[in-house]
Design a protein around this motif. Structure first.
Motif, PDB file in Angstrom:
ATOM      1  N   SER A 192      -7.724   9.805   0.355  1.00 33.41           N
ATOM      2  CA  SER A 192      -7.649   9.302   1.720  1.00 33.41           C
ATOM      3  C   SER A 192      -7.843  10.477   2.671  1.00 33.41           C
ATOM      4  O   SER A 192      -6.956  11.314   2.825  1.00 33.41           O
ATOM      5  CB  SER A 192      -6.301   8.635   1.962  1.00 33.41           C
ATOM      6  N   GLY A 193      -9.009  10.551   3.252  1.00 33.99           N
ATOM      7  CA  GLY A 193      -9.285  11.655   4.163  1.00 33.99           C
ATOM      8  C   GLY A 193      -9.696  12.913   3.429  1.00 33.99           C
ATOM      9  O   GLY A 193      -9.784  12.947   2.201  1.00 33.99           O
TER      10      GLY A 193
ATOM     11  N   TYR B 125       1.324   5.565  -0.105  1.00 40.16           N
ATOM     12  CA  TYR B 125       0.719   6.802   0.402  1.00 40.16           C
ATOM     13  C   TYR B 125       1.466   7.989  -0.188  1.00 40.16           C
ATOM     14  O   TYR B 125       2.697   7.986  -0.247  1.00 40.16           O
ATOM     15  CB  TYR B 125       0.827   6.837   1.929  1.00 40.16           C
TER      16      TYR B 125
ATOM     17  N   VAL C 137      -3.923   7.216  -1.628  1.00 39.86           N
ATOM     18  CA  VAL C 137      -3.349   5.892  -1.381  1.00 39.86           C
ATOM     19  C   VAL C 137      -3.604   4.991  -2.584  1.00 39.86           C
ATOM     20  O   VAL C 137      -4.505   5.245  -3.384  1.00 39.86           O
ATOM     21  CB  VAL C 137      -3.933   5.234  -0.108  1.00 39.86           C
TER      22      VAL C 137
ATOM     23  N   LYS D   4       0.853  -1.180   0.000  1.00 41.60           N
ATOM     24  CA  LYS D   4       0.000   0.000   0.000  1.00 41.60           C
ATOM     25  C   LYS D   4       0.894   1.236   0.000  1.00 41.60           C
ATOM     26  O   LYS D   4       1.798   1.362   0.833  1.00 41.60           O
ATOM     27  CB  LYS D   4      -0.911   0.013   1.221  1.00 41.60           C
TER      28      LYS D   4
ATOM     29  N   TRP E   9      -4.927   5.887  -7.946  1.00 37.08           N
ATOM     30  CA  TRP E   9      -4.858   6.333  -6.567  1.00 37.08           C
ATOM     31  C   TRP E   9      -6.268   6.657  -6.087  1.00 37.08           C
ATOM     32  O   TRP E   9      -7.138   7.004  -6.877  1.00 37.08           O
ATOM     33  CB  TRP E   9      -3.967   7.568  -6.450  1.00 37.08           C
ATOM     34  N   SER E  10      -6.495   6.578  -4.773  1.00 38.83           N
ATOM     35  CA  SER E  10      -7.783   6.905  -4.165  1.00 38.83           C
ATOM     36  C   SER E  10      -7.575   7.984  -3.113  1.00 38.83           C
ATOM     37  O   SER E  10      -6.539   8.009  -2.424  1.00 38.83           O
ATOM     38  CB  SER E  10      -8.386   5.682  -3.474  1.00 38.83           C
TER      39      SER E  10
END
Length: 68
Positions: free
Chosen positions: A30-31, A4, A51, A2, A27-28
Motif C-alpha cells: 500500500s503506497g 493495515y 493491507v 480491512k 497482504w498487498s
C-alpha cells in the motif's frame, strides 16, 4: 474487515524477507516504501505499508495483525 500494517526495520535482507513473507500471506503493498537514515547508528531504515482484506471477521484492537 480491512487490515493495515506498517512494517519497519533496518535496510537489510531481513526487512525484505518480512515484506516477502507478508505478501505470501495475502497482504498487498500500500503506497511507496519509505527510507530514512539514523545518524546515531549510521544505519538506513525502511518502512512499507501493507493491507489485507479478511472476510468473516470483525476488527478487535487486541488481535495480532500479523497472524490474520
Amino acid at each position: 474487515m480491512k487490515l493495515y500494517r506498517f512494517l519497519t526495520g533496518p535496510d537489510d535482507a531481513s526487512f525484505c524477507h518480512r515484506v516477502t513473507d507478508a505478501l505470501n500471506k495475502g497482504w498487498s503493498l500500500s503506497g511507496a516504501p519509505s527510507i530514512s537514515f539514523n545518524h546515531a547508528t549510521g544505519q538506513m531504515y525502511c518502512g512499507q505499508a501493507v493491507v489485507k482484506e479478511v472476510e468473516g471477521k470483525d476488527y478487535d484492537p487486541s488481535m495480532k495483525l500479523g497472524e490474520q
